[in-house]
Design a protein around this motif. Structure first.
Motif, PDB file in Angstrom:
ATOM      1  N   THR A  85       0.823  -1.210   0.000  1.00 16.16           N
ATOM      2  CA  THR A  85       0.000   0.000   0.000  1.00 16.16           C
ATOM      3  C   THR A  85       0.853   1.255   0.000  1.00 16.16           C
ATOM      4  O   THR A  85       0.640   2.182  -0.791  1.00 16.16           O
ATOM      5  N   LEU A  88       2.584   2.479  -3.181  1.00 14.19           N
ATOM      6  CA  LEU A  88       1.838   3.356  -4.087  1.00 14.19           C
ATOM      7  C   LEU A  88       1.531   4.714  -3.458  1.00 14.19           C
ATOM      8  O   LEU A  88       1.400   5.714  -4.170  1.00 14.19           O
ATOM      9  N   LEU A  89       1.407   4.750  -2.138  1.00 12.44           N
ATOM     10  CA  LEU A  89       1.034   5.999  -1.464  1.00 12.44           C
ATOM     11  C   LEU A  89       2.201   6.980  -1.366  1.00 12.44           C
ATOM     12  O   LEU A  89       2.040   8.178  -1.654  1.00 12.44           O
ATOM     13  N   TYR A 123       7.020  -0.914  -4.787  1.00 12.19           N
ATOM     14  CA  TYR A 123       5.729  -1.556  -5.005  1.00 12.19           C
ATOM     15  C   TYR A 123       5.869  -2.854  -5.780  1.00 12.19           C
ATOM     16  O   TYR A 123       5.288  -3.885  -5.406  1.00 12.19           O
ATOM     17  N   TRP A 186      -3.546   3.799  -4.586  1.00 13.33           N
ATOM     18  CA  TRP A 186      -3.349   3.141  -3.304  1.00 13.33           C
ATOM     19  C   TRP A 186      -4.660   2.896  -2.555  1.00 13.33           C
ATOM     20  O   TRP A 186      -4.738   2.009  -1.691  1.00 13.33           O
TER      21      TRP A 186
END
Length: 205
Positions: A85, A88-89, A123, A186
């Motif tokens: 997560t 992507l964040l 990721y 995300w």
């Protein structure tokens, strides 16, 4: 297998990120050309485009190296699901920074792409590791091929979308829209849970 468990959410998140990024990346050189139109010198326009293109490529490459150096520590500190997560964040604000190409100095574009490149490696390593762990060996080739085909199939679609949007909107707006879309990827992974056996191996390794 793509229709159940974490695979469907990983696919949608990855496809969303790819689509947004490709839209932004396709339109980004055009923002440099647009900004250079105000210059009375054709040579200045060429330098602007070359500088932005160089910043994008250099930032992505350097970010990839940084991500590779940090991924083991990143994965061990967060655990598998959270690492995917955050993979992507964390790059989201960097993607927005990179989307300002043509409005900001080229080094800010390079810095933004540095974060995007690092996030891409973080990721990809974490989500591919999860996929390899939970997929039965006899299905791994098919699952990997299917995910690759579906996700990479979004890349040319991003170019088409960027071209269509550029005929209706300023190219600078197209870049920002693509970056914002990539930044939302995300959200598909909120609450994602990795298998307990993988989390144990990750933290002990």
């Amino acid at each position: 297998m793509l229709g159940s468990g974490p695979f469907a959410r990983l696919f949608v998140a990855h496809a969303t990120s790819q689509l947004g990024f490709r839209v932004a990346q396709t339109a980004m050189p055009l923002t440099a050309l647009t900004a250079a139109d105000a210059s009375p010198s054709g040579a200045a326009a060429l330098i602007t485009v070359q500088t932005v293109a160089g910043a994008v490529m250099a930032g992505l490459g350097a970010g990839g190296v940084i991500g590779a150096l940090l991924v083991k520590r990143f994965l061990g500190a967060l655990g598998q699901a959270r690492a995917i997560t955050y993979g992507l964040l964390v790059p989201a604000p960097f993607a927005l920074l990179a989307s300002l190409a043509g409005w900001m100095p080229a080094w800010t574009t390079g810095l933004g792409m540095l974060g995007v490149g690092a996030g891409a490696v973080l990721y990809n390593v974490t989500q591919i590791s999860l996929r390899q762990t939970v997929t039965p060996p006899e299905l791994l080739g098919r699952v990997n091929a299917t995910m690759r085909t579906l996700v990479w199939g979004v890349i040319p679609l991003g170019g088409v979308v960027a071209s269509a949007m550029s005929s209706l909107l300023p190219v600078s707006s197209v870049v920002v829209i693509g970056a914002v879309l990539a930044c939302t990827a995300w959200l598909w992974l909120v609450g994602l849970h990795a298998p307990a056996r993988f989390e144990a191996v990750t933290r002990s390794g």
